[in-house]
Design an enzyme around this catalytic site. Structure first.
Site, short mmCIF file in Angstrom:
data_model
loop_
_atom_site.label_atom_id
_atom_site.label_comp_id
_atom_site.label_asym_id
_atom_site.label_seq_id
_atom_site.Cartn_x
_atom_site.Cartn_y
_atom_site.Cartn_z
N ASP A 134 33.06 45.35 36.81
CA ASP A 134 34.50 45.30 37.03
C ASP A 134 35.21 45.73 35.75
OD1 ASP A 134 34.63 43.08 35.27
OD2 ASP A 134 34.40 41.67 36.92
N TYR A 163 36.87 40.75 52.59
CA TYR A 163 37.53 41.03 51.32
C TYR A 163 38.33 42.33 51.41
CZ TYR A 163 34.01 37.81 49.35
OH TYR A 163 33.20 36.74 49.07
N ARG A 210 31.35 43.62 43.94
CA ARG A 210 31.23 44.44 42.73
C ARG A 210 29.98 45.32 42.80
NH1 ARG A 210 30.38 40.65 38.15
NH2 ARG A 210 29.97 39.08 39.74
N ASP A 265 35.09 34.92 41.69
CA ASP A 265 35.19 35.30 40.29
C ASP A 265 36.60 35.08 39.77
OD1 ASP A 265 32.56 36.10 40.31
OD2 ASP A 265 33.01 38.23 40.58
#
Length: 283
Positions: free
Chosen positions: A80, A66, A171, A38
């Site tokens: 987000d 991550y 997310r 993203d």
């Protein structure tokens, strides 16, 4: 130019933006990447140039790691901080409650992808439908959370380390963890630190790549093809392989093997009944 890059994507750029810059640097139209990030996210983005794009399907890049940061107390439509607030609630500092929530998402799970994702619905991207105000209903997908560690709880911030399979939306993981804990979350930052053999400590920035385009290419492709059986040929046999000739081999039968010679990686082959059949050859 043909080869593989481990790119450090900066936050604020789309993965397509990165590819556009690399096309300019290398004068190369045929470029593919191994996993979209993203615009909000930074980190490892494997990129395959020229004929190396034919290797994407063989690269062991399905396991990803991550580091993620979330803000407590509100949720958004995009999951987000770039989105519109759709829910508000109290922050939660109870470590035991967060750990209990995290425990529910370790291992194989079903996850509903983010509405603002690149998933296709009737030939259109989910995020295009969502931005147009249309209802987006995505079916749950099977994913695996191999590891989920709570790094820090410092209200309003919650920081996680996540190792997961392809198809996982961090997310959406935050969205679901927040619901389980009774504290809405919105992702504020994400960095991908590893994607199979591609790790962030070895990644090159776009500035470093532009300064030395050829030197930025990975010299050893063995880690990229580590999940494939390996066949190593001597010089004469390697030359025959590059000409597309079939060769005798003692390698066990397989539909996909990585072939190497004195000059490095030569191509992909199948092995059937002791015969090496070239499938994709790289001079």
């Amino acid at each position: 130019m043909d080869g593989v890059l481990n790119v450090l994507k900066p936050a604020g750029m789309t993965s397509f933006d990165v590819i556009a810059v690399l096309r300019r640097i290398y004068g190369q139209k045929k470029i593919g990447h191994g996993g979209t990030l993203d615009p909000l996210a930074a980190g490892v983005l494997p990129v395959f140039l020229g004929r190396a794009a034919r290797l994407i399907e063989y690269a062991p890049i399905r396991r990803k790691t991550y580091e993620a940061e979330f803000l407590m107390g509100f949720a958004t439509d995009t999951e987000d901080v770039s989105g519109r607030i759709v829910e508000e609630g109290a922050v939660l500092s109870d470590g035991a409650a967060w750990e209990e929530a995290a425990a529910r998402f370790r291992g194989p799970i079903q996850q509903v992808p983010s509405a603002y994702s690149a998933k296709q619905i009737g030939g259109r991207r989910a995020y295009d439908l969502a931005r147009a105000g249309e209802a987006v209903e995505l079916p749950p997908k099977d994913v695996v959370i191999y590891d989920l560690v709570i790094r820090e709880i410092r209200p309003p911030y919650l920081r996680l380390s996540v190792t997961c399979s392809s198809g996982t939306y961090v997310r959406a993981l935050g969205r679901d963890m927040g619901r389980a804990a009774g504290c809405p979350l919105a992702m504020s930052f994400l960095v991908r630190t590893a994607m199979g053999p591609f790790v962030i400590r070895a990644a090159k920035t776009l500035e470093e790549i532009e300064a030395d385009p050829e030197g930025a290419l990975m010299e050893d492709l063995r880690p990229i093809l580590s999940e494939l059986p390996a066949v190593t040929l001597r010089e004469e046999a390697a030359r025959d392989f590059l000409m597309g000739k079939r060769l005798r081999t003692e390698t066990a039968d397989t539909e996909t093997a990585a072939v190497y010679g004195p000059w490095g990686f030569l191509g992909i082959a199948a092995v059937r009944q002791g015969v090496l059949h070239p499938k994709k050859v790289f001079s």
